[in-house]
Design a protein around this motif. Structure first.
Motif, short mmCIF file in Angstrom:
data_model
loop_
_atom_site.label_atom_id
_atom_site.label_comp_id
_atom_site.label_asym_id
_atom_site.label_seq_id
_atom_site.Cartn_x
_atom_site.Cartn_y
_atom_site.Cartn_z
N LEU A 1 33.41 48.82 42.02
CA LEU A 1 33.54 47.83 40.95
C LEU A 1 34.48 46.70 41.36
N ALA B 1 32.70 44.44 44.01
CA ALA B 1 31.63 43.68 43.37
C ALA B 1 32.19 42.56 42.51
N SER B 2 33.28 42.84 41.80
CA SER B 2 33.89 41.81 40.96
C SER B 2 34.48 40.68 41.80
N ASN C 1 25.84 42.61 40.99
CA ASN C 1 25.32 43.26 39.79
C ASN C 1 24.73 44.63 40.12
N TYR D 1 27.42 47.16 40.48
CA TYR D 1 27.93 47.60 39.18
C TYR D 1 27.14 48.81 38.68
N TYR E 1 27.96 52.98 38.05
CA TYR E 1 27.68 53.81 36.87
C TYR E 1 26.89 55.05 37.26
N THR F 1 33.46 50.78 30.64
CA THR F 1 32.91 49.61 29.94
C THR F 1 34.02 48.81 29.26
N LEU G 1 35.94 46.88 31.92
CA LEU G 1 35.13 45.78 32.46
C LEU G 1 35.06 44.62 31.47
#
Length: 372
Positions: free
Chosen positions: A72, A75-76, A109, A112, A116, A145, A148
């Motif tokens: 995460l 990716a961010s 994306n 992400y 999950y 969630t 994020l």
């Protein structure tokens, strides 16, 4: 009906996963592989290792949590670099400058959702057994969630201030950072608290919030320092002595305080985590037009003088304007002095909270290394 039509129907009715090749997976993950290939600060992993002294999360769950957080986070960063029009990340060109904006967004994306999918492995292992935990039994998906959402709220406000050239108050800045940076720290600790085998009734989130804000303000401060200024490690506070490892081990160990020793490999990794200027361009926050903590203070300290906002508006890529703005912040508004005072206060608050929670040598060592 022809055989080719039958073949097509068979293809469409089969499981998509079975048709997705490893070669295709590698291709669309290549931007993510690129940004992950040169590790960044790694502070999240070290932070989790430190908190695990208190929480004792089983190894298998700890590894999954660490993997989810790294996925995460990276990716961010890919998205963050696009939004900031950044040039360098970890000492190399940012991902979208090599792979293009569309591919970078799609890959980020995609990761992400892969994260999950990893989280589903944790869900299958989540057996609370009715034990009382801080915050009660939590949905693991909801933990991720929520944080994020916090991250995107913080990033959204930072972008808004930049694009409107609107300086926030220091309180608004702190709230934004607690959303953006704090979310990235709270998420893994909350997941660890869900799998803790010790200290189930202890709330570690106030400490995480302090560390998150401290870390970001320190990062803002270091960004505006000259490339000639290296991070002064306060080794005298941390390293008492190098000694041969006990029990015939090959590694050298480091004594922290009077009696506690750690493998020097951990210390070496920790020390490398906080090297800053070699991995980012000089005063990159000015190039990105970012209202960082020292900049916010400088603007508010003399709101009749438009030196800093004028420089931010121009997004300077060359040193001349950057040095001018930094000199103004240093000599006119004393913004770096103010930032150091705030950092010292936050560091002291963190140390007091660590002591209240029973002490944690690894966290204390991290603060020693972070000390400026």
């Amino acid at each position: 009906m022809s055989s080719s039509q039958f073949s097509l129907l068979d293809l469409l009715s089969s499981t998509l996963d079975s048709q997705w090749s490893q070669a295709n997976e590698s291709l669309i993950l290549e931007p993510f592989t690129y940004i992950s290939s040169k590790p960044g600060k790694g502070v999240r992993t070290l932070l989790l290792e430190a908190f695990n002294i208190w929480l004792e999360v089983p190894c298998d769950q700890f590894k999954i949590i660490d993997r989810v957080v790294q996925m995460l986070h990276n990716a961010s960063l890919m998205i963050d670099d696009i939004e900031d029009d950044a040039q360098l990340r970890r000492g190399q060109p940012v991902t979208h400058k090599i792979y293009g904006v569309p591919q970078t967004i799609n890959t980020a994306n995609y990761v992400y959702f892969l994260a999950y999918k990893e989280l589903a492995k944790l869900r299958r292992q989540y057996e609370d057994g009715g034990k009382a935990r801080v915050g009660g039994v939590r949905d693991l998906d909801l933990i991720v969630t929520e944080e994020l959402l916090n991250l995107h709220r913080g990033q959204g406000m930072e972008i808004l201030w930049r694009d409107l050239l609107q300086c926030p108050t220091l309180e608004e800045y702190t709230y934004m950072v607690n959303n953006k940076t704090g979310g990235g720290f709270r998420m893994p600790v909350k997941l660890m608290m869900a799998f803790a085998t010790k200290n189930l009734d202890v709330d570690f989130i106030p400490l995480v919030n302090i560390i998150g804000v401290y870390f970001q303000i320190r990062d803002d401060y270091m960004n505006l320092q000259s490339t000639e200024v290296s991070l002064p490690f306060s080794c005298a506070r941390t390293l008492s002595v190098y000694q041969q490892a006990p029990s015939g081990r090959n590694a050298f160990w480091i004594t922290h305080g009077p009696s506690i020793v750690y493998d020097s490999n951990w210390m070496k990794e920790l020390k490398g985590v906080f090297q800053y200027n070699d991995n980012k361009g000089f005063a990159e926050d000015l190039t990105e037009g970012k209202f960082s903590f020292p900049i916010v203070h400088g603007v508010l300290a003399d709101d009749q003088n438009k030196v800093v906002t004028s420089v931010l508006q121009k997004r300077p890529a060359t040193p001349t304007l950057k040095h001018h703005a930094i000199d103004y912040l240093r000599t006119k508004t004393k913004s770096f002095d103010y930032t150091l005072v705030v950092m010292q206060s936050l560091e002291q608050q963190a140390r007091e909270e660590i002591a209240r929670l029973g002490g944690n040598p690894k966290l204390e060592m991290m603060l020693d290394i972070l000390h400026v």
